[in-house]
Motif scaffolding. Structure first.
Motif, short mmCIF file in Angstrom:
data_model
loop_
_atom_site.label_atom_id
_atom_site.label_comp_id
_atom_site.label_asym_id
_atom_site.label_seq_id
_atom_site.Cartn_x
_atom_site.Cartn_y
_atom_site.Cartn_z
N LYS A 1 0.83 -1.21 0.00
CA LYS A 1 0.00 0.00 0.00
C LYS A 1 0.86 1.26 0.00
CE LYS A 1 -4.38 -1.73 1.78
NZ LYS A 1 -5.24 -1.93 2.97
N ALA A 2 2.02 1.17 0.69
CA ALA A 2 2.94 2.31 0.71
C ALA A 2 3.48 2.61 -0.69
CB ALA A 2 4.09 2.04 1.68
N GLU B 1 1.57 2.43 -3.20
CA GLU B 1 0.33 2.77 -3.89
C GLU B 1 -0.21 1.63 -4.75
OE1 GLU B 1 1.04 6.55 -5.67
OE2 GLU B 1 1.14 7.54 -3.72
N PRO C 1 -3.02 -1.07 -4.97
CA PRO C 1 -4.27 -1.43 -4.30
C PRO C 1 -4.26 -2.90 -3.89
CG PRO C 1 -4.64 -1.01 -6.65
CD PRO C 1 -3.20 -0.73 -6.38
#
Lengths: 288, 361
Positions: free
Chosen positions: A267-268, A270, A272
């Motif tokens: 998630k860091a 980006e 999903p």
């Protein structure tokens, strides 16, 4: 297409075993449907001259290649001999080996994968379901009726979980370009990074689903390496630490590689990440 | 499989790595019989498979006068919940410096990863976080049967050259024993030369056969049955029994149960190519756990054939309700077999899991 297409001739090692024979017939049934070449030879030492599921059997891959044109092998031989089988395929000049066999000692895998690399041979697996390019070629054991042809690439460390997610994609109208099961073992040949590199050069593929598990950091390495739009699902959020859940790959090693921290790292970047397999189609839709 | 310290040290010694003089006792009385052979001061080390053993009170100093008493007390303790059944009695070493050396399977490079640091005796994960530059690394393809000398020189830096053969021999252990990890921590220097003061050896479970090792873990009856059938089985705290094929799908089923606020009673992966008999044994095994109130069977056929699975479920003949989700090879045949026999068949894993969570609420 990545790794192979309709014109790819395939050799199956461990052809006369129960699984080998069963899957030769399934692979060739699919090849007939899509107009591909499929399995052109089986190999089982000492059983040359026989026939299995309508395919001629040879004593060695070298013998098979004297009479048949093939560039890929699928390995079904038992674990104790599977590393040897991978090296035999690489030495014979094949450019791709798909190793289905599970429970191969990890040192055997490491040696076979290093040796294959010296011979410019890519290894998919071991302990994997192989790959499927819907409408083109099947090199492994994936059930074909769940898939449909399209533009989503799928890379997975799992077997059956891959079929689950392919099924979800198909039901949502998202067909697949190629589905690659890279295997659940701690050491595997083609990693997320290697397969993503092939997808980058593939006109068919517009977005990729990464299906990961607890253990290691191959998912993050892959995500970091590519510009392709990707979405991920990581299995094992509920797995208690230090417990072995199935494959050797699915062990949580002292916190590193546990599902939650893996999801956080993705998630860091980006990427999903779906919390349920059924959430994947919606995430992919947003990417394309 | 992780070996106990004394088992690991015996293997290191076979490969020429010096280990402290010692022997294993299984009762305090055994110590009395050997006291004459021991140096005046020695160490008692509980042989339990837990990390942080020293801090948890598993390593005690003793001498000839109080050895039996201290051993007796150690045998009565549990270290992080594990009872002490064996104690390694070892000579105390006159340590001049502590180092760390390990060789492990590295997933990323697909090679052996050798680690060495001059700050031994500490937790390597902590050191890696706080002083990563203190750890020297080298990657070695398993096609090489020895560590090249340049690599050893780079690893050792200014550390004593006498440690070189120890690391070389540790690689021989790693190769010969199908190790996932071969670790010496601390690797110590003494006036009498280097010693492996503690050792850890993890053997690849897929190589236990050719290593001639049988697992002797403490198993519950159900865990033993699972092992006999070749299932991956882990008992958990909930009431929903789970049977899946493939580690990933089975784990995803557990994750989905958690997502819907249910609690799984177990993880059971029947593995690839499960036939009728294996499925029957799996269903019976999970049902034999009295905490299991409902069972979810979530199977997608690849190597597994759904018709085999369906017959296996029926032949298990168990009391608890079974919620079945089947898809894949020979799916239609599987459905036909289960149809009209009182089994709840659902189309998706999502529905199957929700039905199971509702059933136990």
């Amino acid at each position: 297409m990545i790794y192979g297409d309709k014109n790819t001739g395939i050799v199956v090692t461990g052809a006369t075993g129960k699984q080998g024979a069963f899957h030769i017939s399934l692979i060739n049934e699919y090849a007939r449907q899509v107009g591909g070449r499929g399995v052109v030879a089986g190999v089982s030492p000492g059983k040359g001259g026989q026939e299995v599921s309508g395919v001629p059997v040879y004593n060695s891959i070298r013998d098979a290649l004297k009479e048949q044109d093939a560039s890929a092998a699928i390995v079904f031989v038992p674990a104790f001999a599977a590393g040897d089988s991978i090296m035999e395929a690489a030495a014979a000049g094949l450019s791709l080996v798909v190793a289905i066999t599970e429970h191969i000692p990890v040192h055997d895998s490491m040696q076979a994968i290093s040796y294959a690399k010296l011979n410019d041979c890519a290894v998919i697996g071991p302990n994997c379901p192989g790959l499927l390019s819907p409408g083109e070629v099947k090199m492994g054991i994936m059930p074909v009726h769940l898939s449909s042809r399209g533009h989503i690439g799928v890379i997975s460390r799992s077997g059956t979980l891959t079929y689950e997610i392919v099924d979800q994609l198909t039901r949502a109208g998202l067909g697949q370009s190629t589905i690659v099961g890279i295997g659940g073992d701690p050491v595997i040949g083609q990693t997320f990074t290697d397969v993503l590199r092939r997808f980058e050069e593939d006109d068919q593929t517009r977005a990729v689903v990464l299906i990961g598990e607890v253990g290691g950091a191959l998912e993050e390495e892959g995500a970091r390496s590519t510009d392709l739009p990707i979405a991920a699902y990581i299995a094992g959020v509920s797995a208690p630490p230090e417990k072995r859940m199935g494959h050797a790959g699915a062990i949580i090693e002292g916190g590193e590689g546990d599902a939650r921290s893996k999801i956080e790292r993705l998630k860091a970047m980006e990427v999903p990440v779906a919390s349920r397999p059924s959430d994947i189609p919606a995430l992919i839709r947003k990417l394309i | 499989m992780k070996l106990l310290e004394y088992e690991a040290k015996a293997i290191l010694a076979e490969h020429g790595i010096p280990v402290p003089r010692g022997s294993v006792i299984r009762s305090p009385e055994e110590l009395a019989g050997r006291i004459g052979d021991l140096p005046p001061g020695f160490v008692l080390k509980a042989q339990v498979d837990v990390g942080g053993r020293g801090k948890a009170g598993g390593i005690l100093m003793a001498d000839r006068t109080n050895g039996e008493k201290i051993a007796g007390e150690l045998f009565k303790t549990t270290i992080k919940g594990i009872p002490v059944r064996e104690i390694l009695v070892e000579e105390r070493l006159a340590i001049t410096h502590e180092y760390y050396a390990s060789i492990a399977v590295d997933r990323s490079s697909k090679q052996a990863l050798i680690l060495f640091t001059e700050s031994g005796g500490v937790d390597i994960e902590t050191l890696a976080r706080e002083k990563p530059d203190a750890i020297r690394k080298a990657s070695l393809p398993l096609l090489l049967n020895r560590i090249p000398p340049f690599m050893l020189r780079n690893l050792l830096g200014s550390a004593p050259k006498e440690l070189g053969p120890v690391i070389q021999n540790l690689y021989a252990v790693f190769l010969a024993r199908d190790a996932l990890l071969a670790e010496i921590n601390p690797l110590v220097t003494t006036p009498g030369g280097p010693f492996a003061a503690d050792a850890k050896l993890i053997i690849d479970d897929n190589a236990l056969n050719r290593q001639g090792i049988t697992q002797n873990r403490d198993l519950t009856e159900r865990e033993r049955a699972a092992e006999q059938h070749g299932f991956s089985y882990v008992e958990l705290a909930g009431t929903i029994g789970v049977i899946g094929n493939g580690a990933g799908l089975t784990m995803a089923t557990l994750d989905l149960i958690e997502y819907y606020h249910g609690k799984a009673a177990n993880f059971l992966d029947v593995g690839g190519g499960a036939d009728q008999e294996r499925v029957m044994h799996a269903v019976r095994l999970v049902a034999s756990d009295p905490t299991v109130k409902v069972i979810v069977v979530n199977l997608l056929g690849g190597i597994t054939r759904c018709d085999d699975v369906a017959r296996g479920i029926i032949s298990a003949g168990i009391a608890q309700p079974v919620i079945v989700r089947l898809a894949g090879t020979n799916e239609e045949e599987g459905r036909k077999i289960l149809d009209g026999r009182g089994y709840r068949m659902l189309d998706s894993m999502e529905e199957a899991v929700r039905a199971a969570v509702e059933a136990v609420q």
